[in-house]
Design a protein around this motif. Structure first.
Motif, PDB file in Angstrom:
ATOM      1  N   UNK A 198       0.832  -1.205   0.000  1.00 13.06           N
ATOM      2  CA  UNK A 198       0.000   0.000   0.000  1.00 13.06           C
ATOM      3  C   UNK A 198       0.864   1.251   0.000  1.00 13.06           C
ATOM      4  N   UNK A 199       1.947   1.230   0.769  1.00 10.27           N
ATOM      5  CA  UNK A 199       2.864   2.370   0.792  1.00 10.27           C
ATOM      6  C   UNK A 199       3.545   2.530  -0.562  1.00 10.27           C
ATOM      7  N   UNK A 200       3.957   1.397  -1.166  1.00 13.72           N
ATOM      8  CA  UNK A 200       4.561   1.455  -2.489  1.00 13.72           C
ATOM      9  C   UNK A 200       3.602   1.997  -3.533  1.00 13.72           C
ATOM     10  N   UNK A 201       2.342   1.600  -3.453  1.00  9.79           N
ATOM     11  CA  UNK A 201       1.325   2.096  -4.381  1.00  9.79           C
ATOM     12  C   UNK A 201       1.151   3.600  -4.241  1.00  9.79           C
ATOM     13  N   UNK A 202       1.141   4.072  -3.011  1.00 12.28           N
ATOM     14  CA  UNK A 202       0.932   5.497  -2.754  1.00 12.28           C
ATOM     15  C   UNK A 202       2.118   6.313  -3.280  1.00 12.28           C
ATOM     16  N   UNK A 203       3.329   5.797  -3.105  1.00 11.28           N
ATOM     17  CA  UNK A 203       4.510   6.491  -3.612  1.00 11.28           C
ATOM     18  C   UNK A 203       4.460   6.582  -5.137  1.00 11.28           C
ATOM     19  N   UNK A 204       4.090   5.478  -5.788  1.00 10.94           N
ATOM     20  CA  UNK A 204       3.951   5.484  -7.242  1.00 10.94           C
ATOM     21  C   UNK A 204       2.871   6.456  -7.690  1.00 10.94           C
ATOM     22  N   UNK A 222      11.952   3.721 -19.569  1.00 10.85           N
ATOM     23  CA  UNK A 222      12.447   4.958 -18.976  1.00 10.85           C
ATOM     24  C   UNK A 222      12.169   5.042 -17.488  1.00 10.85           C
ATOM     25  N   UNK A 223      11.164   4.290 -17.033  1.00  7.03           N
ATOM     26  CA  UNK A 223      10.817   4.337 -15.614  1.00  7.03           C
ATOM     27  C   UNK A 223      11.121   3.022 -14.908  1.00  7.03           C
ATOM     28  N   UNK A 224      11.889   2.180 -15.556  1.00  2.00           N
ATOM     29  CA  UNK A 224      12.168   0.863 -14.984  1.00  2.00           C
ATOM     30  C   UNK A 224      12.975   0.977 -13.695  1.00  2.00           C
ATOM     31  N   UNK A 225      13.925   1.897 -13.660  1.00  2.04           N
ATOM     32  CA  UNK A 225      14.753   2.056 -12.463  1.00  2.04           C
ATOM     33  C   UNK A 225      13.902   2.459 -11.270  1.00  2.04           C
ATOM     34  N   UNK A 226      12.991   3.418 -11.478  1.00  2.00           N
ATOM     35  CA  UNK A 226      12.092   3.840 -10.412  1.00  2.00           C
ATOM     36  C   UNK A 226      11.236   2.675  -9.943  1.00  2.00           C
ATOM     37  N   UNK A 227      10.763   1.881 -10.882  1.00  2.00           N
ATOM     38  CA  UNK A 227       9.926   0.725 -10.580  1.00  2.00           C
ATOM     39  C   UNK A 227      10.645  -0.244  -9.650  1.00  2.00           C
ATOM     40  N   UNK A 230      11.276   1.028  -6.030  1.00  2.13           N
ATOM     41  CA  UNK A 230      10.096   0.932  -5.176  1.00  2.13           C
ATOM     42  C   UNK A 230       9.845  -0.520  -4.771  1.00  2.13           C
ATOM     43  N   UNK A 231      10.104  -1.455  -5.684  1.00  6.08           N
ATOM     44  CA  UNK A 231       9.933  -2.869  -5.336  1.00  6.08           C
ATOM     45  C   UNK A 231      10.897  -3.261  -4.221  1.00  6.08           C
ATOM     46  N   UNK A 232      12.126  -2.773  -4.288  1.00  4.40           N
ATOM     47  CA  UNK A 232      13.099  -3.066  -3.227  1.00  4.40           C
ATOM     48  C   UNK A 232      12.639  -2.465  -1.911  1.00  4.40           C
ATOM     49  N   UNK A 233      12.093  -1.233  -1.973  1.00  2.00           N
ATOM     50  CA  UNK A 233      11.577  -0.599  -0.772  1.00  2.00           C
ATOM     51  C   UNK A 233      10.430  -1.421  -0.179  1.00  2.00           C
ATOM     52  N   UNK A 235       9.940  -4.626  -0.411  1.00  2.00           N
ATOM     53  CA  UNK A 235      10.487  -5.835   0.211  1.00  2.00           C
ATOM     54  C   UNK A 235      11.051  -5.529   1.595  1.00  2.00           C
ATOM     55  N   UNK A 236      11.782  -4.414   1.695  1.00  2.00           N
ATOM     56  CA  UNK A 236      12.360  -4.021   2.989  1.00  2.00           C
ATOM     57  C   UNK A 236      11.261  -3.686   3.993  1.00  2.00           C
ATOM     58  N   UNK A 237      10.232  -2.964   3.539  1.00  2.00           N
ATOM     59  CA  UNK A 237       9.117  -2.627   4.424  1.00  2.00           C
ATOM     60  C   UNK A 237       8.379  -3.875   4.874  1.00  2.00           C
ATOM     61  N   UNK A 238       8.192  -4.811   3.955  1.00  2.00           N
ATOM     62  CA  UNK A 238       7.505  -6.059   4.291  1.00  2.00           C
ATOM     63  C   UNK A 238       8.259  -6.796   5.399  1.00  2.00           C
ATOM     64  N   UNK A 239       9.579  -6.909   5.269  1.00  2.00           N
ATOM     65  CA  UNK A 239      10.375  -7.559   6.299  1.00  2.00           C
ATOM     66  C   UNK A 239      10.302  -6.823   7.626  1.00  2.00           C
ATOM     67  N   UNK A 240      10.300  -5.499   7.573  1.00  5.24           N
ATOM     68  CA  UNK A 240      10.230  -4.689   8.796  1.00  5.24           C
ATOM     69  C   UNK A 240       8.881  -4.865   9.489  1.00  5.24           C
ATOM     70  N   UNK A 241       7.804  -4.780   8.729  1.00  2.58           N
ATOM     71  CA  UNK A 241       6.468  -4.929   9.315  1.00  2.58           C
ATOM     72  C   UNK A 241       6.249  -6.338   9.860  1.00  2.58           C
ATOM     73  N   UNK A 242       6.764  -7.332   9.148  1.00  2.11           N
ATOM     74  CA  UNK A 242       6.624  -8.711   9.621  1.00  2.11           C
ATOM     75  C   UNK A 242       7.375  -8.913  10.929  1.00  2.11           C
TER      76      UNK A 242
END
Length: 334
Positions: A198-204, A222-227, A230-233, A235-242
């Motif tokens: 949800x946080x990743x969706x909001x940032x996008x 052109x936006x693959x790097x940004x994509x 955010x996916x890495x973020x 994953x990190x958030x998921x691990x933190x919340x878990x």
């Protein structure tokens, strides 16, 4: 248009994986559950019927069924994806996992005997009518075909009759030995995943000033790097919340509330932006309803014994709604 990943059509890949996994799952279930024959205590007969014959017959039935409707299943997945296109891809994955879990654990074992009887009768019908090139409206099925269909259905009827009285044992095993022990972990993983996505969706949403490419379109180069950032973020958030959830830190409830609020905002903006920008944009609010039932119940009822009851039923209701929409799409597919 079907979704593709590096040239691989996703819907076709899912159907192929299902063709492989469903028979395996049937064999695993019938070899894990301690079924007994109501008409005999013979251990050898029990081994042959319960451990070998029943899973073989049921596996063949599902394999034939999936192959028979392989194109329809693939088209259903594509149509289903378009039907709930208004729902962020993250949410589809989020409660799609729950729906698949419910489907495999509770629904598949119940409907398998019915599918098996119909499929074996269908096999006999096809074998006795394959020479007929044309079917007129007044064409009748021959007596030989009906007899062959009845004979072909004897074995699956026997297998079904052998295990039906033991379905209470299966239900008890699936509920107490699989479902309840996994439920706390399923909730922790699901809520943590949902909040991170949800946080990743909001940032996008903020970065793309409205409807995000990740939610409704494929990401351009052109936006693959940004994509991927955010996916890495996520994953990190998921691990933190878990970690916070498993550690029972009270601050996790605040993050869950924030995630619920953010996904509501993202969903509303994506809905109106998408509807205004894309003429063929479909507005199927059932997806939001499923998400609201699943997450909202946890946010509104976060304490007390009622909370656990509502969380279980929110999971079941969201999965059932998801499954109903899928089967409706299956029967409507070309």
């Amino acid at each position: 248009m079907s979704r593709e990943i590096k040239g691989i059509i996703v819907s076709r890949l899912i159907v192929l994986v299902s063709i492989i996994l469903v028979p395996i799952a049937i064999f695993v279930i019938y070899n894990l559950v301690d079924f007994n024959l109501w008409y005999s205590n013979d251990l050898v007969l029990k081994l042959v019927v319960i451990k070998l014959l029943c899973p073989f017959i049921f596996s063949v039935s599902w394999l034939f069924f999936l192959l028979l409707f392989i194109t329809r299943f693939a088209n259903t997945l594509d149509d289903f994806d378009r039907t709930i296109s208004v729902v962020p891809s993250r949410l589809k994955f989020f409660y799609g996992i729950n729906a698949i879990y419910i489907l495999l654990i509770f629904i598949l074992p119940i409907i398998t005997p019915i599918i098996s009887i119909l499929i074996f009768a269908s096999m006999a019908w096809r074998l006795t009518t394959f020479r007929k090139k044309r079917w007129e409206e007044d064409t009748k099925v021959s007596k030989t075909t009906w007899i062959m269909m009845g004979i072909a259905a004897i074995i699956p009827i026997f297998c079904s009759a052998s295990v039906l009285p033991e379905f209470f044992v299966l239900a008890d095993f699936l509920w107490n030995d699989l479902w309840l022990p996994l439920l706390p972990y399923l909730f922790s993983i699901s809520y943590s995943l949902f909040t991170a996505l949800a946080i990743g969706s909001f940032i996008l949403l903020l970065l793309n000033s409205g409807i995000s490419e990740y939610e409704q379109f494929w990401v351009d180069s052109s936006k693959e790097e940004r994509f991927w950032n955010i996916k890495i973020l996520e994953i990190l958030l998921f691990g933190f919340f878990l970690f916070l959830d498993i550690g029972q830190y009270s601050v996790i409830d605040l993050f869950y509330i924030i995630g619920f609020i953010l996904i509501i905002i993202t969903s509303i903006v994506n809905f109106f932006k998408g509807k205004s920008k894309i003429k063929s944009f479909k507005s199927h609010l059932i997806g939001y309803l499923i998400a609201a039932v699943f997450i909202g119940s946890n946010v509104l009822f976060s304490t007390g014994e009622l909370s656990e009851f509502l969380r279980v039923w929110s999971l079941l209701i969201s999965a059932i709604l998801y499954i109903i929409v899928f089967f409706y799409t299956f029967f409507q597919a070309e």
